[in-house]
Design a protein around this motif. Structure first.
Motif, PDB file in Angstrom:
ATOM      1  N   ASP A  32      74.222 -48.382  26.981  1.00 29.52           N
ATOM      2  CA  ASP A  32      74.546 -49.620  27.684  1.00 29.52           C
ATOM      3  C   ASP A  32      74.452 -50.826  26.756  1.00 29.52           C
ATOM      4  O   ASP A  32      75.308 -51.720  26.779  1.00 29.52           O
ATOM      5  N   GLY A  33      73.403 -50.852  25.951  1.00 28.36           N
ATOM      6  CA  GLY A  33      73.249 -51.954  25.008  1.00 28.36           C
ATOM      7  C   GLY A  33      74.380 -52.003  24.001  1.00 28.36           C
ATOM      8  O   GLY A  33      74.886 -53.086  23.663  1.00 28.36           O
ATOM      9  N   LEU A  34      74.816 -50.846  23.507  1.00 29.54           N
ATOM     10  CA  LEU A  34      75.918 -50.786  22.545  1.00 29.54           C
ATOM     11  C   LEU A  34      77.210 -51.311  23.150  1.00 29.54           C
ATOM     12  O   LEU A  34      77.959 -52.062  22.514  1.00 29.54           O
ATOM     13  N   VAL A  35      77.472 -50.923  24.394  1.00 33.57           N
ATOM     14  CA  VAL A  35      78.712 -51.337  25.060  1.00 33.57           C
ATOM     15  C   VAL A  35      78.757 -52.855  25.222  1.00 33.57           C
ATOM     16  O   VAL A  35      79.744 -53.507  24.871  1.00 33.57           O
ATOM     17  N   VAL A  36      77.692 -53.417  25.778  1.00 31.86           N
ATOM     18  CA  VAL A  36      77.674 -54.863  25.999  1.00 31.86           C
ATOM     19  C   VAL A  36      77.668 -55.612  24.665  1.00 31.86           C
ATOM     20  O   VAL A  36      78.327 -56.651  24.513  1.00 31.86           O
ATOM     21  N   LEU A  37      76.944 -55.091  23.670  1.00 31.14           N
ATOM     22  CA  LEU A  37      76.914 -55.724  22.353  1.00 31.14           C
ATOM     23  C   LEU A  37      78.300 -55.726  21.711  1.00 31.14           C
ATOM     24  O   LEU A  37      78.725 -56.731  21.120  1.00 31.14           O
ATOM     25  N   ALA A  38      79.028 -54.608  21.832  1.00 30.02           N
ATOM     26  CA  ALA A  38      80.367 -54.527  21.247  1.00 30.02           C
ATOM     27  C   ALA A  38      81.301 -55.534  21.891  1.00 30.02           C
ATOM     28  O   ALA A  38      82.059 -56.241  21.197  1.00 30.02           O
ATOM     29  N   SER A  39      81.267 -55.622  23.208  1.00 22.92           N
ATOM     30  CA  SER A  39      82.133 -56.570  23.913  1.00 22.92           C
ATOM     31  C   SER A  39      81.754 -58.013  23.602  1.00 22.92           C
ATOM     32  O   SER A  39      82.621 -58.874  23.385  1.00 22.92           O
ATOM     33  N   THR A  40      80.439 -58.285  23.549  1.00 29.96           N
ATOM     34  CA  THR A  40      79.981 -59.641  23.235  1.00 29.96           C
ATOM     35  C   THR A  40      80.361 -60.034  21.807  1.00 29.96           C
ATOM     36  O   THR A  40      80.803 -61.163  21.556  1.00 29.96           O
ATOM     37  N   ALA A  41      80.182 -59.107  20.868  1.00 31.07           N
ATOM     38  CA  ALA A  41      80.549 -59.387  19.477  1.00 31.07           C
ATOM     39  C   ALA A  41      82.044 -59.674  19.352  1.00 31.07           C
ATOM     40  O   ALA A  41      82.458 -60.578  18.612  1.00 31.07           O
ATOM     41  N   THR A  42      82.856 -58.922  20.068  1.00 28.59           N
ATOM     42  CA  THR A  42      84.295 -59.166  20.055  1.00 28.59           C
ATOM     43  C   THR A  42      84.613 -60.561  20.577  1.00 28.59           C
ATOM     44  O   THR A  42      85.442 -61.281  20.012  1.00 28.59           O
ATOM     45  N   THR A  43      83.931 -60.957  21.638  1.00 28.05           N
ATOM     46  CA  THR A  43      84.160 -62.280  22.219  1.00 28.05           C
ATOM     47  C   THR A  43      83.740 -63.390  21.260  1.00 28.05           C
ATOM     48  O   THR A  43      84.454 -64.382  21.076  1.00 28.05           O
ATOM     49  N   VAL A  44      82.587 -63.225  20.622  1.00 24.10           N
ATOM     50  CA  VAL A  44      82.096 -64.235  19.665  1.00 24.10           C
ATOM     51  C   VAL A  44      83.060 -64.366  18.484  1.00 24.10           C
ATOM     52  O   VAL A  44      83.400 -65.483  18.047  1.00 24.10           O
ATOM     53  N   LEU A  45      83.519 -63.238  17.965  1.00 26.49           N
ATOM     54  CA  LEU A  45      84.478 -63.285  16.856  1.00 26.49           C
ATOM     55  C   LEU A  45      85.786 -63.939  17.296  1.00 26.49           C
ATOM     56  O   LEU A  45      86.430 -64.650  16.511  1.00 26.49           O
ATOM     57  N   ALA A  46      86.186 -63.709  18.548  1.00 23.61           N
ATOM     58  CA  ALA A  46      87.399 -64.352  19.055  1.00 23.61           C
ATOM     59  C   ALA A  46      87.237 -65.866  19.119  1.00 23.61           C
ATOM     60  O   ALA A  46      88.183 -66.619  18.830  1.00 23.61           O
ATOM     61  N   VAL A  47      86.039 -66.329  19.474  1.00 23.55           N
ATOM     62  CA  VAL A  47      85.775 -67.782  19.484  1.00 23.55           C
ATOM     63  C   VAL A  47      85.884 -68.346  18.074  1.00 23.55           C
ATOM     64  O   VAL A  47      86.484 -69.417  17.853  1.00 23.55           O
ATOM     65  N   ILE A  48      85.302 -67.650  17.090  1.00 22.60           N
ATOM     66  CA  ILE A  48      85.407 -68.094  15.692  1.00 22.60           C
ATOM     67  C   ILE A  48      86.865 -68.114  15.252  1.00 22.60           C
ATOM     68  O   ILE A  48      87.325 -69.048  14.581  1.00 22.60           O
ATOM     69  N   LEU A  49      87.619 -67.080  15.647  1.00 16.95           N
ATOM     70  CA  LEU A  49      89.036 -67.023  15.297  1.00 16.95           C
ATOM     71  C   LEU A  49      89.814 -68.177  15.917  1.00 16.95           C
ATOM     72  O   LEU A  49      90.702 -68.752  15.280  1.00 16.95           O
ATOM     73  N   LEU A  50      89.482 -68.514  17.158  1.00 11.72           N
ATOM     74  CA  LEU A  50      90.136 -69.647  17.813  1.00 11.72           C
ATOM     75  C   LEU A  50      89.878 -70.935  17.056  1.00 11.72           C
ATOM     76  O   LEU A  50      90.794 -71.762  16.870  1.00 11.72           O
ATOM     77  N   TRP A  51      88.661 -71.133  16.607  1.00  7.16           N
ATOM     78  CA  TRP A  51      88.319 -72.325  15.829  1.00  7.16           C
ATOM     79  C   TRP A  51      89.133 -72.379  14.538  1.00  7.16           C
ATOM     80  O   TRP A  51      89.635 -73.439  14.143  1.00  7.16           O
ATOM     81  N   GLN A  52      89.301 -71.223  13.876  1.00  7.20           N
ATOM     82  CA  GLN A  52      90.090 -71.177  12.649  1.00  7.20           C
ATOM     83  C   GLN A  52      91.581 -71.377  12.926  1.00  7.20           C
ATOM     84  O   GLN A  52      92.282 -72.057  12.172  1.00  7.20           O
ATOM     85  N   ALA A  53      92.064 -70.777  14.015  1.00  6.42           N
ATOM     86  CA  ALA A  53      93.504 -70.818  14.298  1.00  6.42           C
ATOM     87  C   ALA A  53      93.978 -72.202  14.686  1.00  6.42           C
ATOM     88  O   ALA A  53      95.188 -72.473  14.633  1.00  6.42           O
ATOM     89  N   GLU A  54      93.078 -73.091  15.082  1.00  9.57           N
ATOM     90  CA  GLU A  54      93.506 -74.455  15.398  1.00  9.57           C
ATOM     91  C   GLU A  54      94.042 -75.185  14.181  1.00  9.57           C
ATOM     92  O   GLU A  54      94.886 -76.064  14.295  1.00  9.57           O
ATOM     93  N   SER A  55      93.555 -74.829  13.001  1.00 13.17           N
ATOM     94  CA  SER A  55      93.982 -75.529  11.791  1.00 13.17           C
ATOM     95  C   SER A  55      95.106 -74.819  11.049  1.00 13.17           C
ATOM     96  O   SER A  55      95.865 -75.438  10.317  1.00 13.17           O
ATOM     97  N   HIS A  56      95.234 -73.493  11.229  1.00  8.58           N
ATOM     98  CA  HIS A  56      96.296 -72.765  10.540  1.00  8.58           C
ATOM     99  C   HIS A  56      96.517 -71.404  11.181  1.00  8.58           C
ATOM    100  O   HIS A  56      95.635 -70.890  11.872  1.00  8.58           O
ATOM    101  N   GLU A  57      97.709 -70.860  10.983  1.00 11.23           N
ATOM    102  CA  GLU A  57      98.016 -69.520  11.480  1.00 11.23           C
ATOM    103  C   GLU A  57      97.222 -68.500  10.672  1.00 11.23           C
ATOM    104  O   GLU A  57      97.284 -68.487   9.439  1.00 11.23           O
ATOM    105  N   VAL A  58      96.474 -67.655  11.359  1.00 10.71           N
ATOM    106  CA  VAL A  58      95.691 -66.623  10.686  1.00 10.71           C
ATOM    107  C   VAL A  58      96.539 -65.345  10.657  1.00 10.71           C
ATOM    108  O   VAL A  58      96.816 -64.758  11.703  1.00 10.71           O
ATOM    109  N   VAL A  59      96.961 -64.931   9.466  1.00 13.52           N
ATOM    110  CA  VAL A  59      97.846 -63.771   9.322  1.00 13.52           C
ATOM    111  C   VAL A  59      97.119 -62.690   8.530  1.00 13.52           C
ATOM    112  O   VAL A  59      96.576 -62.954   7.453  1.00 13.52           O
ATOM    113  N   HIS A  60      97.113 -61.490   9.085  1.00 15.16           N
ATOM    114  CA  HIS A  60      96.506 -60.345   8.409  1.00 15.16           C
ATOM    115  C   HIS A  60      97.553 -59.253   8.262  1.00 15.16           C
ATOM    116  O   HIS A  60      98.148 -58.801   9.247  1.00 15.16           O
TER     117      HIS A  60
END
Length: 605
Positions: A32-60
């Protein structure tokens, strides 16, 4: 930060594999802890990505397969603020659903959680993908997870039937999309969205591209449950577990709209942008979807079917915003997606609580049985008011953006029709809440049809956790319209999203993006018309809900006259929503053919 996008997919997919593989080895608490941690980590990284994407297109570029001589051979994630913002919303809703499931789906949590993480990774991949074929891959991956989650209670007939209807109709939508990919590849020799758009910008498109566009967009409209492709939605939502409904109704069904918007502005704007035919058809589809689904919501007594039609109604409003083909409409759709996702998830969570408490989810059978359930009642009424678009509550700011776009384009009549859809769906939810939590209204109402047969839900749950998750989802959704700076950022993101040529240039490395402009951090003001329409829709919804509750107390002459007038169209509507998958497939085929014919006539004319 180009390493973040693949992590939004890798973390949930790898975690799903670990959860499924170690199902009978690892203690439940660790899983249970792994599942919630994985989803939370994905959400946190998405917030960081949103902050970066405001200034430029992030292309991988995966595997280092970058452009060679202007030709894209590799697969890319191209992330702007709209895609990153969607990933944030998806992460929040899935995380809330997983926390809710810790107790709600306790008896089969591990396999359930693996499917939820699979859906999370697929939805994030879809939102970020810059490759047409990989849009299809992510779309089908999330669909497979959705089919399994819908029919998760496989020992019961209802979930199996709902999942089968869901799978058949959406699989046909996937086939349409795959054929459209093949046609577009035959025409352009490319699968990268930026390169396809660049190729189609040179010279006339031709009939083949019109057919490809029809198949691709109809594939997305099936996933998005847009009329006449919406018939599967209520069947699936009615039988899926409450946390699955929260994900389906909050983000997974709506995600088809981002596909429509991305394909139009990246691929088809160049050949067809001189004509408003594509946008006009999408606008009318959105209006018809909003009004018809709002009406169907008012005719329901099963709470999850009612919420399903409410979801379809608001998808129609968002599609109309996209169909305006301007920044205000698109920004409004973005803001509506955010508020709608959270509010809808919260209402499905409340429905799950009622199901656990009373083993029922029928409005009439639950009459008065919700008295004393203070927190769920507050969450239900607050979520409903938020979905109505009451000024500066919930979806209001998004709705107002769509209103402004319609007014600027000289289409003020759009406002009344879209607010009517909101009011009809909201009236149904208000009526149900008043009957269940306050004990108002008559105990019987033939207008709402026969009760739906279902198995009682017997689960040992930690109820305070369920209530807490529902209240948190609704509270965040309610506050969307008063977040300072959110409206301005949505408009900026919409401007970026609509710049198809600029997107192509950035992905293909032709020139860097201009520095981001400074955005105000204030609550966005709206027009007087939107305020009046929002207030009027709320008053109309309350009045219509009261009529629904006390219809039998109206004068006999009024009841007879309205019954004679409304009975035939209501009968037709119920007949069209037959529950027979063959009928659904027929409407899917007919709808695709009609849309293709309309676009062919208008774009070739």
């Amino acid at each position: 930060m180009s390493w973040i996008p693949p992590l939004l997919v890798a973390i949930p997919l790898l975690s799903a594999a670990v959860v499924a593989g170690l199902d009978h080895v690892t203690p439940k608490a660790i899983q249970d802890g792994l599942v919630v941690l994985a989803s939370t980590a994905t959400t946190v990284l998405a917030v960081i990505l949103l902050w970066q994407a405001e200034s430029h297109e992030v292309v991988h570029w995966f595997g280092g397969w970058r452009l060679q001589h202007g030709v894209a051979l590799g697969i890319d994630f191209a992330v702007g603020p709209v895609a990153a913002g969607m990933c944030v919303v998806i992460g929040i809703v899935v995380t809330l659903a997983l926390v809710y499931s810790l107790t709600f789906m306790r008896e089969a949590a591990r396999l359930f959680d693996a499917l939820m993480l699979l859906a999370l990774g697929a939805m994030c991949g879809f939102a970020m993908s810059g490759d047409l074929f990989n849009l299809f891959v992510w779309l089908e991956l999330m669909a497979v997870a959705a089919y399994a989650l819908t029919g998760f209670q496989v020992e019961q007939l209802g979930p199996v039937q709902g999942a089968v209807n869901f799978a058949i109709t959406n699989s046909i939508g996937g086939y349409l999309f795959a054929i459209g990919i093949a046609l577009l590849y035959a025409r352009t020799g490319a699968l990268n969205l930026a390169q396809i758009g660049k190729t189609l910008s040179h010279g006339p498109a031709g009939g083949l591209v019109i057919v490809a566009m029809t198949l691709l967009l109809c594939g997305f409209l099936v996933k998005g449950a847009v009329v006449p492709f919406h018939l599967w939605a209520a069947d699936a939502y009615a039988v899926a577990p409450a946390p699955v409904c929260a994900v389906l109704g909050g983000v997974m069904t709506d995600i088809g709209l981002i596909g429509v918007a991305r394909l139009y502005w990246t691929v088809f704007e160049a050949p067809f942008g001189q004509s408003h035919a594509v946008g006009d058809v999408l606008l009318w589809l959105g209006i018809v979807t909003a009004v018809l689904a709002g009406t169907m919501a008012f005719l329901q007594r099963h709470l999850k079917r009612m919420l399903a039609y409410s979801v379809v109604c608001h998808i129609g409003i968002m599609l109309a915003g996209i169909g305006l083909l301007d920044s205000s409409g698109l920004a409004g759709a973005e803001l509506m997606f955010l508020a709608h996702a959270l509010l809808t998830a919260g209402l499905f969570f409340v429905a799950g609580i009622l199901h656990v408490d009373h083993a029922l989810i029928d409005e009439l059978h639950l009459r008065g049985r919700g008295r004393g359930c203070r927190s769920p009642a507050i969450a239900w009424f607050a979520g409903t008011i938020g979905l109505l678009g009451t000024p500066y509550v919930g979806i209001y700011l998004g709705h107002a953006g769509i209103d402004e776009g319609a007014t600027e384009l000289g289409r003020p009549w759009v406002l009344a029709l879209l607010w009517l859809g909101s009011a009809l769906a909201g009236a149904a939810l208000l009526r149900a809440g008043a009957r269940i939590f306050l004990g108002w209204g008559d105990a019987e109402d033939p207008l709402l049809g026969e009760p739906m047969e279902e198995e009682p839900l017997e689960r040992d749950v930690f109820r305070p956790l369920l209530v807490c998750v529902a209240v948190v989802a609704v509270a965040i959704g309610i506050a969307v319209s008063v977040v300072p700076g959110l409206g301005q950022r949505a408009e900026y993101a919409a401007d970026r999203f609509r710049e198809g040529a600029a997107y192509t240039a950035r992905v293909m490395g032709v020139h860097p993006m201009a520095p981001a402009q400074s955005l105000a951090v204030t609550i966005r003001h709206t027009t007087l018309e939107s305020l009046l329409y929002g207030g009027s829709a709320t008053v109309f919804a309350v009045g219509l809900a009261l009529v629904g509750l006390y219809r039998r107390r109206l004068p006999r002459s009024v009841r007879v006259a309205t019954g004679r007038t409304l009975a035939p169209p209501i009968y037709v509507l119920r007949s069209l929503h037959s529950g027979v998958v063959g009928d659904y497939v027929t409407w899917l085929v007919v709808g695709t053919a009609v849309l293709g014919g309309v676009w062919a006539a208008l774009l070739h004319g």
